[in-house]
Write an enzyme that holds these catalytic residues in place. Structure first.
Site, PDB file in Angstrom:
ATOM      1  N   CYS A   1      20.317 -38.161  29.083  1.00 23.11           N
ATOM      2  CA  CYS A   1      19.394 -39.304  29.052  1.00 23.11           C
ATOM      3  C   CYS A   1      17.960 -38.828  28.824  1.00 23.11           C
ATOM      4  O   CYS A   1      17.238 -39.371  27.973  1.00 23.11           O
ATOM      5  CB  CYS A   1      19.463 -40.082  30.359  1.00 23.11           C
ATOM      6  SG  CYS A   1      21.073 -40.802  30.717  1.00 23.11           S
TER       7      CYS A   1
ATOM      8  N   ASP B   1     -14.200 -12.232  38.393  1.00 28.90           N
ATOM      9  CA  ASP B   1     -15.648 -12.378  38.404  1.00 28.90           C
ATOM     10  C   ASP B   1     -16.147 -11.928  39.779  1.00 28.90           C
ATOM     11  O   ASP B   1     -15.433 -12.044  40.774  1.00 28.90           O
ATOM     12  CB  ASP B   1     -16.020 -13.839  38.147  1.00 28.90           C
ATOM     13  CG  ASP B   1     -17.504 -14.076  38.276  1.00 28.90           C
ATOM     14  OD1 ASP B   1     -18.268 -13.363  37.602  1.00 28.90           O
ATOM     15  OD2 ASP B   1     -17.904 -14.960  39.048  1.00 28.90           O
TER      16      ASP B   1
ATOM     17  N   ASP C   1     -15.508 -18.780  39.130  1.00 26.69           N
ATOM     18  CA  ASP C   1     -15.901 -20.015  39.799  1.00 26.69           C
ATOM     19  C   ASP C   1     -17.063 -20.725  39.130  1.00 26.69           C
ATOM     20  O   ASP C   1     -17.428 -21.820  39.546  1.00 26.69           O
ATOM     21  CB  ASP C   1     -16.271 -19.728  41.252  1.00 26.69           C
ATOM     22  CG  ASP C   1     -17.622 -19.017  41.359  1.00 26.69           C
ATOM     23  OD1 ASP C   1     -17.884 -18.131  40.523  1.00 26.69           O
ATOM     24  OD2 ASP C   1     -18.406 -19.357  42.260  1.00 26.69           O
TER      25      ASP C   1
END
Length: 882
Positions: A16, A462, A660
């Site tokens: 399906c 970072d 960030d």
């Protein structure tokens, strides 16, 4: 491009979902569509200029399924479309739980009629095999060839309600069959219907035989009714569906728990009074009051009060976080104690908890690329199985095994084949895995990311805000003749008037340690140098080395220690009183307490860890050394971060980038897996593939370990799904019957079909027991006396802790050294006297005070005396300098 989610009704197996997938993939403007059998949903991204929502709905309905926008479906509880059927529910309601309840009711009523049906059909076998002999009244009605028609009609009457309770297999199955898109319901419906019709045919044959005195014919067909097979097939399939629905309901437990964390009401200050309002009625700017035990209903900033807040459900960190004025609070966290009043900034769908719920929900509805093979097979699986069943029946007839044998083998093939296991192999594992990650504060945006993350062999971090806190903090305190609390109180009291980040770092440490700040007068500021202020009758100076020298302080004795701190990438501030030095502070962007442990975890997993920063080489090397990182890229411009990631990829590495800031966004997009820490900007979080809500770098190692466990689980599921069908279909077809006499009845095939799906789901649920690396709490310990992550160096071991008087302005050049020593071995007053006499005899010593209770000695001298010289004198006296 527009992205929408729809609820699809009528899907019962992977055939399906494959049919719906194919229908929408063909639409012009459809960029990406993912149909999820487990959640009954579809996420689609499409070009609004080429495709409309109406076109999507029409395509799905044409394929034979119901469809409704997810929001509409949740409100109405139904899916629109010609097929109808439930496809949603109230917000927070578990549709799989509701499905399980419906299946349970069907199963109970099916069992009520199935038990007498089975007894009537098989009572002679029960008597023969187990010695369960029916009573005489039963035998008089249903036993023997003379009662064959009566027995057959009784079985028909008992089978009809069972088939009616489970009519969805026939309605959905035959409807999809006639539309050219057969599914699992088609297999079950064909098998059960064929068995029932064969039974009706058998009744006619028995009636003809009785009327013509052909008792052999009556006896033959009385043993081949198949009413019990028809009833047992649909009942066993329902048993499997019920157990499967209950198990699948557990996969969304994490999401439902997150939704349950959202407070329903909030106390808002309006016109000076507290008013209780529904949480979804909050608007940005509202001032919200939260008392002990209350939930925080929005993201915001604390205006008043303080409290310990439990953020574990959002960040994964187990320890409460102390919140005070100026701190940020997160929606769905709990106020454990205290009183706070905060200003709401992000409410409703914009709040952190709503974003987390959306990400987890979307991730659970995605597929991993590994599922593509199963999807392709599912699309053609049912037609192939129907073909195999037809061929099986014809072959056995041609081989002369009789109609009953051929019919039984064909029905067994139909009911043992299981496309459901193939369709569930991926989504149950992904939903369970992403939910488990969310509990840890790890938000993985899709199944594709999960699969990609398992191959990560290089992580680029970072520095600022990722490895470090992203703001200056005190890392070291050198006490020069006074205790650290007094030093911190005096320096912070003066610095509270300064807005300089370095000074505010000292103030923040004092507040963190609960030290009361004193009132001061006569504040003076020399920009770029330092500040001073009067506390009581004492002027306190805080500034850099040049400032202290300009004020007449001699700092040469500590120059070597300050140089060491500077070489570690730290900024040095000196505090002094009216005529002597108090201590030295080292300030830097401090590494998070978890950074070093996170790097160690990644290295143990065979992952290369690198640091990228725009800072100078000296600072970068110092931070990297403390964090345990070997490879450093310093002085990197924002645009160069993306280039460095690309270079690693071109070298054949699978790269994860964690950052960030806005300047990290290009690198996050370029990386194979972009990771945004939770304290990052919205742009970084949108660019990333994974969001770490708690900003704990150990979550990176956890994410990689979790992804490997999920993909391994999916492979196990796919293996068993394929293996089951590869073995089960030939077994049901009777391939092994001529050689080994092994043949499955339709009832055993139905039971096996149900259990296969259940096994796949239960295997995926093992991921709920996945163990992460450890609790996300606390900080890494530093050297010396640990105060948070600040080093307080012991006064008895560093020459830099001497209390020195400055050159007085009247021209005098007096230098007084004062040192506190910790001495072990003193037991009585005689020991105290002995130590005092030994120290007093030292050259230059002007006074000695010895405290037996604290086992300390305070020595003043007019010359510099080294620690080793003190140690030798004390050892000669028979004691030990600690």
């Amino acid at each position: 491009m527009k992205k929408e989610k729809y609820l699809i009704s009528g899907m019962t197996c992977s055939a399906c979902s494959a049919r719906v997938q194919k229908a929408v993939d063909r639409l012009p403007g459809c960029r990406n569509a993912v149909v999820n059998l487990l959640t009954g949903s579809m996420q689609i991204e499409y070009d609004e200029k080429l495709l409309t929502a109406e076109g999507i709905v029409a395509a799905v309905e044409k394929a034979g399924y119901g469809i409704a926008p997810a929001d509409e479906g949740r409100k109405s509880g139904t899916a629109a479309g010609r097929t109808g059927g439930r496809a949603g529910g109230e917000a927070g309601e578990n549709p799989l739980g509701r499905e399980a309840e419906d299946l349970k009711n069907r199963l109970i009523w099916s069992a009520v009629f199935l038990l007498p049906l089975m007894y009537i059909a098989m009572h002679h076998m029960l008597a023969e095999w187990f010695g369960i002999v029916p009573w005489d009244g039963f035998k008089a009605i249903f036993h023997g060839r003379e009662n064959a028609v009566t027995s057959a009609f009784a079985q028909l009457l008992l089978a009809v309600p069972i088939l009616a309770f489970n009519r969805r297999y026939f309605v959905n199955g035959f409807r999809n069959l006639f539309r050219g898109s057969p599914n699992m319901d088609s297999l079950v419906g064909i098998g059960a219907a064929a068995s029932a019709f064969f039974g009706v045919f058998a009744i006619f044959r028995m009636s003809w035989g009785m009327g013509h005195g052909d008792w052999a014919l009556v006896e033959a067909y009385s043993e081949s009714l198949y009413f019990e097979s028809a009833g047992m097939i649909v009942t066993l399939i329902t048993v499997g569906k019920y157990l499967e629905a209950r198990a699948k309901g557990s996969t969304g437990e994490a999401l439902r728990r997150l939704m349950g964390l959202v407070p329903r009401t909030a106390l808002v200050l309006r016109n000076g009074s507290e008013v209780e309002v529904a949480a979804d009625e909050l608007v940005p700017g509202d001032e919200v009051v939260v008392r002990p035990g209350g939930g925080i209903a929005a993201d915001g900033v604390v205006l008043e009060g303080s409290a310990s807040v439990d953020e574990s459900a959002i960040t994964g960190e187990s320890l409460p976080v102390q919140k005070k004025a100026g701190d940020r609070v997160i929606s769905a966290s709990i106020n454990l104690d205290g009183y706070i009043r905060f200003r709401a900034e992000k409410v409703g769908a914009e709040s952190a908890i709503s974003q987390i719920i959306r990400l987890v929900d979307e991730a659970g509805a995605t597929k991993a690329p590994i599922a593509k093979l199963a999807d392709r097979i599912s699309g053609v699986f049912v037609p192939i199985v129907i073909g195999i069943a037809v061929v099986t029946g014809i072959v056995w007839l041609l081989l002369g095994y009789g109609a009953e044998f051929a019919f039984s083998a064909a029905i067994s093939v139909l009911v043992i084949s299981c496309p459901c296991a193939l369709g569930l192999a991926t989504p149950v594992a992904i939903m369970t895995g992403t939910g488990k990650g969310a509990e840890r504060g790890i938000l993985i945006k899709s199944g594709e990311i999960l699969e990609r993350a398992k191959g990560i062999d290089a992580v680029m971090l970072d520095k600022t805000g990722t490895i470090t806190d992203g703001r200056p903090g005190v890392t070291d305190v050198l006490c020069l003749g006074t205790d650290w609390q007094e030093l911190l109180q005096k320096a912070a009291s003066v610095e509270q008037a300064s807005q300089h980040p370095l000074g505010q770092a000292i103030v923040a440490l004092a507040r963190e340690k609960g030290i009361e700040l004193l009132r001061f007068e006569d504040f003076a500021n020399e920009p770029g140098m330092g500040i001073s202020g009067v506390l009581g009758n004492e002027r306190i100076f805080v500034g850099n080395a040049a400032y202290m020298e300009s004020r007449g302080f001699d700092i040469s004795a500590y120059r070597h220690r300050m140089d060491e701190l500077s070489n570690e990438g730290k900024t040095v501030l000196i505090a002094a009183s009216g005529d002597y030095l108090l201590g030295i502070f080292a300030v830097a962007d401090r590494e998070k307490g978890s950074s070093r442990q996170a790097v160690e975890l990644l290295k143990k997993s065979g992952i290369d860890v690198m640091m990228i920063t725009g800072d100078n080489q000296l600072t970068a090397r110092a931070v990297a050394q403390r964090a345990g990182i070997d490879r450093v890229f310093a002085g990197v411009l924002p645009q160069d971060k993306e280039r460095l990631v690309r270079e690693q990829q071109e070298a054949g590495r699978v790269v994860a980038m964690a950052g960030d800031g806005i300047n990290d966004a290009p690198a996050l997009v370029r990386a194979d897996v972009g990771i945004a820490v939770g304290a990052g900007t919205d742009i970084a979080m949108e660019s990333a593939d994974v969001v770490l809500v708690g900003s704990d770098l150990r979550q990176i190692a956890d994410m990689i370990s979790l992804s490997r466990a999920v993909i391994r689980n999916i492979k196990e599921n796919l293996f068993w799904a394929f293996f089951y069908n590869i073995i089960g279909i030939p077994l049901a077809a009777g391939v092994f019957y001529p050689a080994f006499g092994v043949k499955l009845s339709p009832m055993i095939g139905a039971a096996a079909m149900s259990m296969s799906s259940l096994c796949v789901v239960l295997n995926a649920l093992r991921l709920k027991r996945f163990r992460f690396s450890g609790e996300l709490s606390g900080h890494a310990e530093g050297d010396g006396q640990s105060v948070g992550v600040v080093r307080i160096l012991p006064m008895a071991v560093e020459a830099g802790e001497d209390k020195c008087r400055r050159n007085c302005r009247d021209g005098k050049d007096d230098l007084v050294m004062k040192k506190e020593l910790k001495i072990e071995g003193m037991m009585c007053m005689h020991c105290q006297k002995h130590v005092r006499e030994a120290l007093s005899k030292m050259d230059g010593v002007s006074s000695v005070e010895v405290d037996l209770e604290t086992k300390t000695a305070v020595v003043e001298a007019d010359r510099e005396i080294s620690v080793e010289e003190f140690r030798a004198v004390i050892a000669e006296a028979g004691y030990e300098l600690v």
